[in-house]
Design an enzyme around this catalytic site. Structure first.
Site: not given
Length: 482
Positions: A250-252
């Site tokens: 995911s983006k993190r």
RNA sequence: GACCCCAUGGUCUAGAGGCCUAGGACAUCACCCUUUCAAGGUGGUAACCCGGGUUCGAAUCCCGGUGGGGUCACCA
């Protein structure tokens, strides 16, 4: 005839997981001389993000993945290729199932369903539809014709359903774990598991190759095929790509979209090559493969069963491989967007790229490493200043500069000669001249070989920069950085 | 929780019963090369999840456990 498809929902950019799935589909299609179709899964209009269809297609193209049929050319023999445009067919199939009593109208309200679920949860049972409306008589249904309803498929309550998976073998599911799931929503549009089955059949997809997250839902699609009396395609479920902490990417976790990787200075062919190795290995252990080499050797039986964790370090290594193997021209084209300094004056661009590329792992870094060829340094690395910019070095630089002013021709060998001669005359090591020169000319302590570098940079710039540095050293006014 | 999938070094993987004192790549460490940094070269550290079977023999086959992941929507 092999026909495969990649069917993303237009809810964002092209994710690396999706890119890998698309790549594998593409390779299978090309390997077997089949067709690769792109289908946009926009069943649920509300979740769409404008422009994402374009972004996704652009991402695919930049990775070198091309499709034979798709929404951009809705003229293929099995179009349209946007699921939302195939509503007529979905409705016709639902009508048919209803008429054949293989599906039924369900009038249960969401509230009722929620209540049911709660009750079952209280008893420790998994959430499954009760079947309340399954036994409604024709008259009862008629009587409620004004009410809001969904359509549910009658799912066999016993027996088992086997998914013949090309990668995993036979996967068996006890039919009792499935309930009569919804195939048409209240607005009489299809739910994913219904639409995919119909579309895959309509488009004559022979092999459904997709991520493992779809494996558990495959029986539902098989129920649809069976209810409709349609042939069932071959399935192949690819292992997932996980983040370093073993969770879904995911983006993190940093970059996840191919567009982001491009912005980070990763060459797209390198990304594609890296993705190829995530879950697949070539028979001879080769790791650097062109797309056409991959097409020639790719087969599903060499696809891994285990989820793969992506590794930024190896991606960078792969990128470096491409930085040095691609043509100078290609790298020059690719690095241009990352350059934020004027190129109007200075050495030949491609020559600079060629000299600098081996030392950079990505294009951002490359652009930065090339900067001094076009901009004189305004600051000098403090680490180097302490070491190489002493009062004594000012004299050394002075001696070097004097000879540089007159040396002819200005080429690699003659420049080496200048340094050797100067060093001998001053009774110092050549390195004692080289390091201060590098710092004076580039502002840095690292970079390409000094003689290659100054040959390219040219006499005027080199002499001028050395003089500038000398003055700064003598005045003890050296601007540093780091 | 139920169901499904999976399990070789930190990571990507080779391995389809003896070829395995487990091979390659990335990363990491050391050394060499060298005008710096990269690159390159050489060498090193590091893995078959655990327990039972089957077999003359198991990383490879079977069962169980554990661990990780996925799916259980009127999302896709």
């Amino acid at each position: 005839m092999v026909r495969v498809r990649y069917a993303p929902s237009p809810t964002g950019t092209l994710h690396i997981g999706g890119a890998r799935t698309a790549l594998f589909n593409y390779l299978v299609a090309r390997h077997f001389d089949g067709q690769f179709v792109l289908r946009v899964e926009d069943t649920d209009q509300s979740r769409q993000i404008p422009g994402s269809e374009q972004a996704m297609m652009h991402g695919l193209k930049s990775l070198g993945i091309e499709w034979d049929e798709g929404p951009d050319r809705n003229d293929g023999p099995y179009g349209p290729y946007r699921v939302s445009e195939r509503l007529g067919q979905h409705r016709a199939m639902a009508d048919r199932l209803l008429a054949e009593h293989k599906a039924y109208r369900c009038f249960c309200t969401p509230e009722q369903l929620a209540q049911d679920r709660e009750n079952r949860a209280a008893q420790g049972l998994p959430p499954r539809y009760s079947g309340r409306c399954r036994t409604l008589t024709t008259q009862e249904v008629q009587a409620r014709s004004g009410e809001r309803f969904v359509v549910r498929l009658k799912v066999p309550s016993e027996g088992e359903t086997v998914v013949h998976d090309l990668i995993r073998g036979d996967v068996r599911f006890d039919n009792r774990v499935f309930d009569d799931f919804v195939i048409m929503k209240p607005d009489y549009t299809p739910v994913y598991n219904f639409a995919v089955a119909i579309d895959d059949y309509d488009m004559r997809i022979s092999h459904v190759i997709r991520g493992e997250e779809h494996l558990s839902n495959t029986p539902k699609q098989i129920f649809v095929f069976e209810a409709l009396g349609l042939p069932i395609p071959q399935f192949a479920h690819l292992p997932m790509i996980l983040a370093p902490d073993r969770s879904k990417v995911s983006k993190r976790h940093g970059a996840t979209a191919v567009e982001e990787y491009r912005d980070q200075g990763i060459l797209l062919p390198a990304l594609a090559n890296y993705l190829l190795l995530l879950g697949w290995s070539s028979p001879n252990g080769e790791e650097i493969l062109t797309l056409s080499e991959a097409i020639a050797t790719f087969t599903l039986d060499r696809v891994q069963h285990t989820a793969a964790i992506y590794d930024q370090k190896k991606l960078e290594w792969m990128n470096h491989q491409y930085m040095t193997r691609l043509s100078v021209h290609e790298i020059a084209q690719s690095v241009r967007p990352f350059i934020d300094y004027p190129l109007t004056e200075g050495p030949d661009f491609e020559a600079v790229v060629d000299l600098s590329r081996e030392r950079a792992v990505n294009l951002v870094q490359l652009a930065e490493h090339m900067r001094f060829f076009y901009e004189a340094p305004s600051r000098y690395e403090s680490k180097g200043v302490a070491k190489h910019f002493t009062d004594q070095t000012a004299d050394l630089l002075d001696a070097v500069a004097k000879r540089l002013k007159t040396v002819t021709p200005w080429d690699h060998d003659h420049l080496v000669q200048v340094y050797d001669d100067t060093a001998a005359a001053l009774n110092v090591k050549r390195a004692a001249l080289i390091h201060p020169t590098r710092l004076a000319v580039t502002g840095r302590t690292v970079g390409p070989g000094l003689f290659e570098l100054i040959t390219l940079l040219g006499r005027d710039a080199v002499v001028e920069r050395i003089n500038t540095a000398q003055n700064l050293i003598r005045r003890h006014q050296i601007p540093t950085v780091d």
